[in-house]
Design a protein around this motif. Structure first.
Motif, mmCIF file in Angstrom:
data_model
loop_
_atom_site.group_PDB
_atom_site.id
_atom_site.type_symbol
_atom_site.label_atom_id
_atom_site.label_comp_id
_atom_site.label_asym_id
_atom_site.label_seq_id
_atom_site.Cartn_x
_atom_site.Cartn_y
_atom_site.Cartn_z
ATOM 1 N N GLU A 1 0.829 -1.204 0.000
ATOM 2 C CA GLU A 1 0.000 0.000 0.000
ATOM 3 C C GLU A 1 0.867 1.259 0.000
ATOM 4 N N GLN A 2 1.885 1.234 0.846
ATOM 5 C CA GLN A 2 2.790 2.383 0.961
ATOM 6 C C GLN A 2 3.502 2.658 -0.367
ATOM 7 N N ALA A 3 3.973 1.589 -1.011
ATOM 8 C CA ALA A 3 4.709 1.753 -2.274
ATOM 9 C C ALA A 3 3.796 2.277 -3.379
ATOM 10 N N LEU A 4 2.553 1.776 -3.407
ATOM 11 C CA LEU A 4 1.615 2.256 -4.428
ATOM 12 C C LEU A 4 1.312 3.741 -4.216
ATOM 13 N N ARG A 5 1.065 4.102 -2.955
ATOM 14 C CA ARG A 5 0.773 5.511 -2.669
ATOM 15 C C ARG A 5 1.958 6.405 -3.022
ATOM 16 N N GLU A 6 3.158 5.956 -2.667
ATOM 17 C CA GLU A 6 4.344 6.766 -2.941
ATOM 18 C C GLU A 6 4.607 6.841 -4.443
ATOM 19 N N GLY A 7 4.356 5.716 -5.128
ATOM 20 C CA GLY A 7 4.530 5.705 -6.582
ATOM 21 C C GLY A 7 3.596 6.689 -7.277
ATOM 22 N N VAL B 1 -1.415 -4.424 -9.270
ATOM 23 C CA VAL B 1 -0.385 -5.366 -8.840
ATOM 24 C C VAL B 1 -1.024 -6.727 -8.613
ATOM 25 N N HIS B 2 -0.282 -7.770 -8.994
ATOM 26 C CA HIS B 2 -0.631 -9.151 -8.658
ATOM 27 C C HIS B 2 0.678 -9.844 -8.315
ATOM 28 N N GLY C 1 -4.388 -6.154 -6.371
ATOM 29 C CA GLY C 1 -5.100 -4.919 -6.088
ATOM 30 C C GLY C 1 -4.807 -3.855 -7.107
ATOM 31 N N VAL C 2 -5.410 -2.701 -6.860
ATOM 32 C CA VAL C 2 -5.310 -1.629 -7.821
ATOM 33 C C VAL C 2 -5.438 -0.279 -7.137
#
Lengths: 165, 165
Positions: free
Chosen positions: A73-79, A114-115, A103-104
């Motif tokens: 979650e953190q990496a997606l938000r930061e990305g 991501v999967h 998720g997405v």
């Protein structure tokens, strides 16, 4: 500004799903941002090509911590942030027993998905962004988070308008 | 069996978001299905290749009704069903003023995403499914729903394992 979050955990002997839905009202566009966001929906022209956006298909191999929901979650938000995109909605599933994550992140500019298959140290990401966002910066954040030894990347132009259109 | 649905509409002078989150508990795997679903997470071997799944990248041109939120939801749900995949979560955004739709169906077998530009009669879909699902059948449902005059399709093998792995 408001912020709401729902977490739902369901499981049986063989299956567990964590539903986490976060609605980030405070990141929704203000009046001025909304005007700007509308321009992001318009096709862009670059190096003589007119198209909707860039879709990066990235396969990570030899990656670590692919079962870490919090890191994901953190990496997606930061990305999303680094790419200068606008997060509208994020949704992640955590599967057992292998710990895989599906998720997405839905963006004003498209999405990141991501999967992951932790047992293979493999994850399939795709980062699709329209307009002037920089999807390649999201890929860099994901690399730093999951430290793959090998990355296969395809860059697709989505919605490319043919010259005779 | 339970079923919950949340609808949230937010708008200002320049921006409207319809958040519709449906949690379909009754489609979650039963004990036996869960065992079967776990095998879907495993890589498959076909025609000498071992890989995670098939990712179809589909650009629709000359398409109609790309601003119809109800049709989009219906087509995504029917596409998931025809492909014999398992819907976990669906989330759609409806943008104004152009009526474009961005959203995703998260599946036990990966996802379907959509981003539409009704003013261009263009939509970008991707259908990523692992295991024995049939993503091409979802594309057929989407074609029937939005009647594009031109479709550009790329089929990507995701997570293909190299022979020396």
């Amino acid at each position: 500004m408001s912020h709401s979050e729902n977490v739902l955990v369901t499981s049986n002997d063989h299956f567990e799903v964590v539903e986490k839905t976060t609605i980030i009202d405070d990141s929704w566009p203000t009046h001025d941002q909304a005007v700007e966001d509308q321009t992001l929906d318009h096709f862009i022209t670059r190096e003589g090509k007119t198209f909707a956006g860039t879709h990066i298909i990235a396969d990570f191999w030899g990656a670590s911590r692919l079962d870490d929901l919090q890191l994901m979650e953190q990496a997606l938000r930061e990305g999303v942030e680094k790419a200068k995109a606008t997060l509208l909605h994020i949704h992640l599933h955590h599967f057992t027993p292998n710990g895989g994550i599906s998720g997405v992140a839905v963006l004003a500019e498209s999405h990141i998905s991501v999967h992951s298959w932790p047992e293979r140290n493999y994850a399939a990401f795709d980062v699709f962004m329209c307009g002037d966002s920089q999807p390649e910066l999201a890929i860099e954040v994901l690399k730093q988070a999951f430290t793959p030894t090998d990355v296969k990347v395809d860059n697709l132009l989505r919605g490319e308008v043919k010259i005779d259109d």
